[in-house]
Scaffold this motif. Structure first.
Motif, PDB file in Angstrom:
ATOM      1  N   GLU A 170      17.599  -7.902   4.880  1.00  0.00           N
ATOM      2  CA  GLU A 170      17.251  -8.748   6.022  1.00  0.00           C
ATOM      3  C   GLU A 170      16.140  -8.165   6.902  1.00  0.00           C
ATOM      4  N   ASN A 171      15.400  -9.076   7.517  1.00  0.00           N
ATOM      5  CA  ASN A 171      14.363  -8.728   8.497  1.00  0.00           C
ATOM      6  C   ASN A 171      13.258  -7.869   7.889  1.00  0.00           C
ATOM      7  N   PHE A 172      12.922  -8.139   6.649  1.00  0.00           N
ATOM      8  CA  PHE A 172      11.856  -7.381   5.992  1.00  0.00           C
ATOM      9  C   PHE A 172      10.519  -7.681   6.686  1.00  0.00           C
ATOM     10  N   GLY A 173       9.720  -6.631   6.910  1.00  0.00           N
ATOM     11  CA  GLY A 173       8.396  -6.810   7.517  1.00  0.00           C
ATOM     12  C   GLY A 173       8.406  -6.876   9.027  1.00  0.00           C
ATOM     13  N   CYS A 174       9.454  -6.339   9.656  1.00  0.00           N
ATOM     14  CA  CYS A 174       9.510  -6.390  11.123  1.00  0.00           C
ATOM     15  C   CYS A 174       8.515  -5.396  11.739  1.00  0.00           C
ATOM     16  N   GLY A 175       8.284  -5.569  13.029  1.00  0.00           N
ATOM     17  CA  GLY A 175       7.406  -4.639  13.748  1.00  0.00           C
ATOM     18  C   GLY A 175       5.973  -5.138  13.836  1.00  0.00           C
ATOM     19  N   SER A 176       5.076  -4.224  13.648  1.00  0.00           N
ATOM     20  CA  SER A 176       3.635  -4.457  13.833  1.00  0.00           C
ATOM     21  C   SER A 176       3.124  -5.654  13.027  1.00  0.00           C
ATOM     22  N   SER A 177       2.119  -6.335  13.596  1.00  0.00           N
ATOM     23  CA  SER A 177       1.544  -7.537  12.966  1.00  0.00           C
ATOM     24  C   SER A 177       0.576  -7.206  11.839  1.00  0.00           C
ATOM     25  N   ARG A 178       0.350  -5.946  11.564  1.00  0.00           N
ATOM     26  CA  ARG A 178      -0.700  -5.510  10.629  1.00  0.00           C
ATOM     27  C   ARG A 178      -0.659  -6.293   9.312  1.00  0.00           C
ATOM     28  N   GLU A 179      -1.755  -6.964   9.011  1.00  0.00           N
ATOM     29  CA  GLU A 179      -1.844  -7.709   7.754  1.00  0.00           C
ATOM     30  C   GLU A 179      -2.060  -6.737   6.588  1.00  0.00           C
ATOM     31  N   HIS A 180      -2.324  -5.481   6.933  1.00  0.00           N
ATOM     32  CA  HIS A 180      -2.443  -4.446   5.914  1.00  0.00           C
ATOM     33  C   HIS A 180      -1.148  -4.350   5.102  1.00  0.00           C
ATOM     34  N   ALA A 181      -0.016  -4.794   5.666  1.00  0.00           N
ATOM     35  CA  ALA A 181       1.257  -4.729   4.934  1.00  0.00           C
ATOM     36  C   ALA A 181       1.237  -5.681   3.731  1.00  0.00           C
ATOM     37  N   PRO A 182       0.990  -6.986   3.922  1.00  0.00           N
ATOM     38  CA  PRO A 182       0.862  -7.827   2.728  1.00  0.00           C
ATOM     39  C   PRO A 182      -0.335  -7.445   1.850  1.00  0.00           C
ATOM     40  N   TRP A 183      -1.417  -6.950   2.449  1.00  0.00           N
ATOM     41  CA  TRP A 183      -2.539  -6.482   1.615  1.00  0.00           C
ATOM     42  C   TRP A 183      -2.072  -5.380   0.677  1.00  0.00           C
ATOM     43  N   ALA A 184      -1.306  -4.433   1.212  1.00  0.00           N
ATOM     44  CA  ALA A 184      -0.839  -3.299   0.402  1.00  0.00           C
ATOM     45  C   ALA A 184       0.134  -3.763  -0.681  1.00  0.00           C
TER      46      ALA A 184
END
Lengths: 212, 471
Positions: A84-98
């Motif tokens: 649950e709640n995967f990807g919480c926190g900072s809005s950084r689009e670098h996360a889906p990029w990575a």
């Protein structure tokens, strides 16, 4: 943007709740002014035993053998099973990029954080929400069966298990349409130029100080 | 028909176009830009040969990478330096206003927006930063976006959005002396969880919220995202308007009167209906300290580190155990027995003048404990720093052994040189205690500014309600 229609791939289980975007891609890699090349640093602090810095040759770095993506049976995974709640926190689009750069095409979890969820759709990455009990069962099946693969059909909104069980999921019609066809949001918006200008004109009269 | 919520009013005022499934094209009034999440967006514009739709709607500032000392000698790290230089260049190329690193108005983007009066009620405000929720304290619809959306707003002045559900968090009663908006925010997150607000726009209301200063409301809305809500809101009242009067970007003269009349509508109607309501009794809240690696892992300072055996389910039991191992803590340890190595007072959550005053009230006449290797105060902006110096707060901190730094995001996320070393434990006024957030292997405990200052002078967590000088 890369379209998403159907995808069949190996599943990797990331068995912890509240995985934040700092964990997905640590801050030192956000100094890049590029949009690509983040895959080798995905989950950097969990994946490697040394401290990662931008520009390192990751093929020479010591791997953490306990981290799930380093286990040989999950090599080449393209579907990430999460809690649950995967990807919480900072809005950084670098996360889906990575995640996309590493090779993931879809994510399955009981819930995603809002900003991250939205960012995925801008990058051809499909986040799928399934009920917590279903996700729990998928975790058990992935652990029990080496080479566990799932088949995803966005048009039909289905996930099919190796046994042929068909799970359905919800997705907003508009997001689905854009992802299926890999449409560029800015291009679509610019078809509404007249509506935007008309709005601005009204707004300028109602609240002129906003245009000072 | 029932009345409209504040969120409904803000939404309705910005709809340009609606698709059949309800996805709306929303007009964006203000766009804040910083160096980390914008370079790829500008590059996208350049590749497509697009211009910025409305340059006057943008205010840019470098904050994440900037050094907090020896600023005159520039940024030592070449990668950080390039990122800041890229912002400077993009602002020049596209004709945007930027408060550069050497501008005395430079600071954390969410501190300078309100400080300049750039943030106003009734606006939509976006920024490539999740803590954009801060600006909701001014009854503005403000939320964080990704870089693709930064590019989209630059190119079109609009964003595609799906409407969120509405949540009301009503806080009634009086916060005890020494208990602050930060403690309230952490207590709320402890209660509803870090996913409690997912899919919702949260409005904070009730007598306790009315009693908060604008700074306190900003702290609370800032951490709405830590409860999972992209949007945190507080309705307009006299404090909102008094705060804005005379600010550089606020309207003047006749337009001021017109704007104030317009702003007054941005409150929820008395008969507005929310999808979810949470009631909080302010009087029950003690100063809060996080013990784990998620902001929901929080207890009152009077509490103890919890035991994973008592976790509500199996997933949490493992997460708690993992968090305790990472944090180097044993179950049942009293929070006041936990010693700290470093103290960070700063961030978009708690680096405004009121925060520095609260920390200075504790530091005054005391000394940083010998076991604390570094206690640093990083003002939220150059103007906050100047104000604090005019009040003599810098001297209070320095005499107590704190370092007094230049403004920026600093050790909230450690993109600049300020960071924790592996295993170091920090009392921090920032917003995230994630693994590695303040430096790889670093251990973060989130607290209020007064609690952080108290941890610095006692070398461990103490209940500020028991200290003299705290009111």
């Amino acid at each position: 943007m890369q379209a998403f229609t159907r995808h069949e791939g190996l599943v990797a289980p990331l068995d912890r709740a509240n995985v934040d975007t700092d964990a997905i891609i640590p801050k030192q890699f956000l100094k890049s002014i590029q949009r690509t090349g983040f895959g080798p640093y995905l989950f950097d602090e969990w994946r490697y035993l040394d401290r990662g810095e931008p520009g390192m040759d990751c093929s020479r770095r010591p791997l953490n053998p306990d981290f799930v993506l380093n286990q040989p049976r999950y090599r080449g995974a393209s579907i990430l099973l999460a809690r649950e709640n995967f990807g919480c926190g900072s809005s950084r689009e670098h996360a889906p990029w990575a995640l996309a750069d590493y090779g993931f095409r879809a994510l399955i979890a009981p819930s995603f954080a809002d900003i991250f969820y939205n960012n995925c759709f801008k990058n051809g990455l499909l986040p799928i929400v399934l009920p917590a009990a279903t996700v729990d069962r998928l975790f058990r099946e992935v652990y029990a069966q080496e080479g566990y693969r799932l088949s995803i059909d966005l048009q039909a909104q289905t996930v099919t298990t190796p046994e042929g069980e068909v799970l359905t999921f919800d997705v907003d019609p508009e997001r689905k349409h854009r992802l299926l066809h890999g449409l560029d949001d800015i291009g679509l918006t610019l078809q509404h130029v007249e509506a935007i200008r008309a709005y601005e004109q009204r707004r300028r009269q109602e609240a002129p100080w906003l245009f000072a | 028909m029932s009345g409209r919520t504040l969120y409904d009013k803000l939404w309705d005022a910005h709809v340009v176009h609606v698709e059949p499934d309800g996805t709306a094209l929303l007009y964006i009034d203000r766009h804040l830009v910083h160096e980390v999440t914008s370079p790829q967006a500008f590059e996208g514009l350049r590749l497509a040969g697009r211009r910025v739709w409305r340059p006057d709607s943008v205010l840019a500032v470098p904050d994440h990478n900037v050094p907090t000392r020896d600023r005159a000698s520039g940024i030592a790290d070449p990668v950080s330096r390039l990122q800041v230089a890229t912002l400077d260049e993009n602002c020049r190329t596209f004709g945007l206003t930027e408060f550069g690193m050497d501008d005395r108005r430079q600071g954390i983007v969410h501190v300078i927006g309100p400080e300049q009066g750039f943030t106003q009620p009734g606006m939509t405000i976006v920024c490539g930063d999740s803590h954009t929720s801060t600006h909701g304290a001014f009854a503005a619809l403000a939320f964080g976006i990704g870089t693709s959306e930064v590019e989209h707003v630059l190119a079109t002045q609009c964003l595609w959005q799906k409407k969120s559900k509405r949540m009301l968090i009503r806080v009634e009663g009086v916060l005890a002396p020494g208990v602050t908006a930060k403690d309230l925010a952490l207590a709320i997150i402890g209660r509803i969880g870090t996913a409690g607000g997912t899919g919702h726009a949260v409005e904070f209301a009730g007598s306790s919220i009315r009693a908060l200063s604008m700074e306190g409301r900003m702290t609370l809305c800032n951490m709405a995202i830590e409860a999972g809500a992209r949007v945190g809101l507080v309705g307009v009242d006299d404090k909102t308007i008094a705060y804005l009067r005379g600010r550089p970007y606020a309207p003047e003269g006749e337009q001021w009167e017109q704007a104030v009349a317009y702003w007054r509508q941005f409150v929820s109607d008395p008969d507005a209906v929310f999808d979810r309501v949470v009631e909080i009794d302010a009087a029950t809240i003690a100063p809060q300290v996080t013990w784990g690696t998620s902001p929901e892992m929080v207890v009152p300072v009077t509490g103890r580190v919890p035991d994973p055996a008592e976790a509500p389910d199996e997933v949490r039991r493992r997460d708690w155990a993992r968090a305790l191992e990472y944090m180097g803590l044993e179950p049942h340890t009293p929070i006041t027995d936990v010693r700290v190595d470093k103290v960070f007072i700063g961030s978009c959550t708690n680096a405004r003048i009121e925060d520095l005053r609260a920390a200075a009230a504790v530091a005054r006449g005391r000394r940083v404990a010998p076991n604390v290797k570094l206690a640093m105060v990083v003002p939220g902006s150059g103007l906050v720093r100047a104000q604090a110096e005019a009040e003599g707060l810098d001297r209070v901190f320095k005499e107590a052994g704190f370092e007094w730094r230049d403004p920026g995001c600093s050790m909230c996320l450690a993109m600049n040189a300020d960071r924790l070393e592996p295993g170091e434990r920090c009392a921090s006024t920032s917003n995230r205690n994630f693994e590695g957030r303040q430096g790889a292997g670093g251990r973060t405990h989130l607290v209020s500014p007064a609690m952080a200052a108290a941890a610095a002078v006692f070398g461990r967590f103490v209940d500020v309600r028991q200290l003299e000088g705290v009111s």
